[in-house]
Scaffold this active site. Structure first.
Site, PDB file in Angstrom:
ATOM      1  N   GLU A  66     -20.049  16.958 -33.993  1.00 25.67           N
ATOM      2  CA  GLU A  66     -20.117  17.173 -32.623  1.00 25.67           C
ATOM      3  C   GLU A  66     -21.525  16.672 -31.978  1.00 25.67           C
ATOM      4  O   GLU A  66     -22.465  17.221 -32.647  1.00 25.67           O
ATOM      5  CB  GLU A  66     -19.813  18.375 -32.150  1.00 25.67           C
ATOM      6  CG  GLU A  66     -19.737  18.481 -30.654  1.00 25.67           C
ATOM      7  CD  GLU A  66     -19.460  19.805 -30.107  1.00 25.67           C
ATOM      8  OE1 GLU A  66     -18.864  20.622 -30.265  1.00 25.67           O
ATOM      9  OE2 GLU A  66     -19.676  19.927 -28.509  1.00 25.67           O
TER      10      GLU A  66
ATOM     11  N   GLN B 178     -16.990  14.075 -32.495  1.00 27.86           N
ATOM     12  CA  GLN B 178     -16.431  14.475 -31.224  1.00 27.86           C
ATOM     13  C   GLN B 178     -17.454  14.791 -30.235  1.00 27.86           C
ATOM     14  O   GLN B 178     -18.670  15.099 -30.751  1.00 27.86           O
ATOM     15  CB  GLN B 178     -15.517  15.781 -31.525  1.00 27.86           C
ATOM     16  CG  GLN B 178     -16.271  16.958 -31.978  1.00 27.86           C
ATOM     17  CD  GLN B 178     -15.238  18.229 -32.127  1.00 27.86           C
ATOM     18  OE1 GLN B 178     -14.229  17.960 -31.856  1.00 27.86           O
ATOM     19  NE2 GLN B 178     -15.919  19.227 -32.537  1.00 27.86           N
TER      20      GLN B 178
ATOM     21  N   HIS C 190     -26.248  24.324 -32.651  1.00 27.32           N
ATOM     22  CA  HIS C 190     -25.521  24.312 -31.359  1.00 27.32           C
ATOM     23  C   HIS C 190     -26.257  24.335 -30.346  1.00 27.32           C
ATOM     24  O   HIS C 190     -26.029  23.213 -29.578  1.00 27.32           O
ATOM     25  CB  HIS C 190     -24.623  25.741 -31.547  1.00 27.32           C
ATOM     26  CG  HIS C 190     -23.667  25.711 -30.465  1.00 27.32           C
ATOM     27  ND1 HIS C 190     -23.859  26.355 -29.193  1.00 27.32           N
ATOM     28  CD2 HIS C 190     -22.308  24.968 -30.152  1.00 27.32           C
ATOM     29  CE1 HIS C 190     -22.910  25.773 -28.530  1.00 27.32           C
ATOM     30  NE2 HIS C 190     -21.946  25.297 -28.989  1.00 27.32           N
TER      31      HIS C 190
ATOM     32  N   LYS D 114     -24.027  16.768 -29.286  1.00 24.77           N
ATOM     33  CA  LYS D 114     -24.455  17.249 -28.159  1.00 24.77           C
ATOM     34  C   LYS D 114     -25.094  16.417 -27.295  1.00 24.77           C
ATOM     35  O   LYS D 114     -25.906  15.633 -27.859  1.00 24.77           O
ATOM     36  CB  LYS D 114     -25.296  18.718 -28.299  1.00 24.77           C
ATOM     37  CG  LYS D 114     -24.665  19.755 -28.909  1.00 24.77           C
ATOM     38  CD  LYS D 114     -23.423  20.254 -28.337  1.00 24.77           C
ATOM     39  CE  LYS D 114     -22.755  21.377 -28.957  1.00 24.77           C
ATOM     40  NZ  LYS D 114     -21.448  21.872 -28.320  1.00 24.77           N
TER      41      LYS D 114
ATOM     42  N   GLU E  94     -16.937  21.941 -39.388  1.00 22.34           N
ATOM     43  CA  GLU E  94     -17.377  21.356 -37.915  1.00 22.34           C
ATOM     44  C   GLU E  94     -18.975  21.746 -37.710  1.00 22.34           C
ATOM     45  O   GLU E  94     -19.065  22.678 -38.225  1.00 22.34           O
ATOM     46  CB  GLU E  94     -16.648  21.936 -36.785  1.00 22.34           C
ATOM     47  CG  GLU E  94     -16.839  21.239 -35.447  1.00 22.34           C
ATOM     48  CD  GLU E  94     -17.697  22.169 -34.471  1.00 22.34           C
ATOM     49  OE1 GLU E  94     -17.989  21.459 -33.198  1.00 22.34           O
ATOM     50  OE2 GLU E  94     -18.073  23.327 -34.876  1.00 22.34           O
TER      51      GLU E  94
ATOM     52  N   ASP F   2     -13.641  30.524 -36.607  1.00 20.91           N
ATOM     53  CA  ASP F   2     -14.770  30.808 -37.053  1.00 20.91           C
ATOM     54  C   ASP F   2     -14.399  31.544 -38.173  1.00 20.91           C
ATOM     55  O   ASP F   2     -15.226  31.885 -39.108  1.00 20.91           O
ATOM     56  CB  ASP F   2     -15.400  31.988 -36.224  1.00 20.91           C
ATOM     57  CG  ASP F   2     -15.988  31.353 -34.617  1.00 20.91           C
ATOM     58  OD1 ASP F   2     -16.371  30.217 -34.767  1.00 20.91           O
ATOM     59  OD2 ASP F   2     -15.831  32.221 -33.774  1.00 20.91           O
TER      60      ASP F   2
END
Ligand code: G3P
Ligand code: CA
Length: 266
Positions: free
Chosen positions: A134, A164, A75, A136, A60, A257
């Site tokens: 993912e 996602q 992130h 953002k 991920e 994690d």
């Protein structure tokens, strides 16, 4: 003989209650959350390499956009927590981002680890791995989506990715271009009761699955989602007993994690 049987029953009982190997769940996917982020600096090539070596089913990763329009893997929307710089990622060009140290904050042994671009990751691992990307939220989301899709197609990774987001609009943009890879709606606090069922019917109209915050999700929401045939991934599950609990509730993926926990379930 009686005594031997009793001892064996007790051994099996203790083993099961500790969450021993659960072969019945071997179809479940384990996602390395931001790579093997318990062991290496998140969202770096080093963290992805560890995850792959440890046997994660998916890596991920999170993507943001640099000032000059490159998809970079990080992130936070700021640099402060995971690099030696500060300020918004979107205010830095790729050349500037590449000069930063994204490893020392985690451990001095990772000094010099870089913020990778998504393309760096695709180049490093190709189709030898599955990706859960993912997106953002970003002010230039249409451009970002087009760029992401173009990269996935250029590297021929349609069969090994899922995408996602928390942001429904971003998933609609992808659905509108008829992508073939799974789209996953992330929800932090799923609704309950009747409103929860409505929420599921809505998500089902544009997504293939859900990624749910394990802290705020009820077993009945998971059950209804699975009844509809939606994929259900739980985040971020870092305790063996919690992984066991969610597997028994029928989820299809665990985002963690700490990939060392996989050994009890594979
Ligand atoms: O996979 C879901 C999870 O990654 C969403 O939360 O904040 O870690 O990106 P976050
Ligand atoms: Ca994420």
């Amino acid at each position: 003989m009686k005594r031997f049987v009793c001892v064996m029953v007790m051994v099996v009982f203790v083993f099961m209650s500790l969450g021993g190997v659960v072969h019945a769940h071997s179809h479940v996917s384990f996602f390395a959350h931001r790579g093997a982020s318990a062991l290496a600096p998140e969202n770096t090539i080093e963290a992805f390499e560890q995850a792959i070596n440890m046997g994660a089913d998916y890596i991920e990763l999170d993507i943001q956009m640099s000032q000059d329009g490159h998809l970079v893997v990080i992130h936070d929307d700021t640099l402060d927590r995971t690099t030696n710089a500060s300020g918004d990622v979107s205010h830095y060009t790729l050349a500037q981002l590449k000069k930063l140290d994204a490893g020392s904050w985690f451990d001095v042994s990772y000094e010099g680890a870089k913020i990778p671009t998504l393309e760096d990751v695709f180049q490093a691992f190709g189709d030898h791995v599955h990706y859960c990307i993912e997106i953002k939220a970003n002010q230039r989301s249409e451009y970002m989506i087009a760029k992401l899709h173009e990269l996935i197609e250029n590297y021929q990774l349609m069969d090994v990715v899922m995408v996602q987001s928390f942001d429904e609009d971003l998933l609609h943009l992808l659905r509108n271009i008829d992508v073939t890879y799974p789209l996953i709606q992330i929800i932090s606090r799923p609704k309950s009761g009747f409103r929860g069922k409505n929420q599921l019917s809505h998500v089902e109209s544009y997504a293939d699955g859900l990624c749910l915050n394990a802290r705020y999700t009820s077993p009945s929401f998971v059950k209804h989602a699975r009844t509809k045939g939606l994929l259900v991934h739980m985040y971020t599950v870092n305790k063996r007993k919690d992984i066991k609990k969610w597997l028994n509730r029928g989820v299809t993926g665990i985002i963690t994690d700490d990939l060392r926990l996989m050994e009890y379930f594979k």
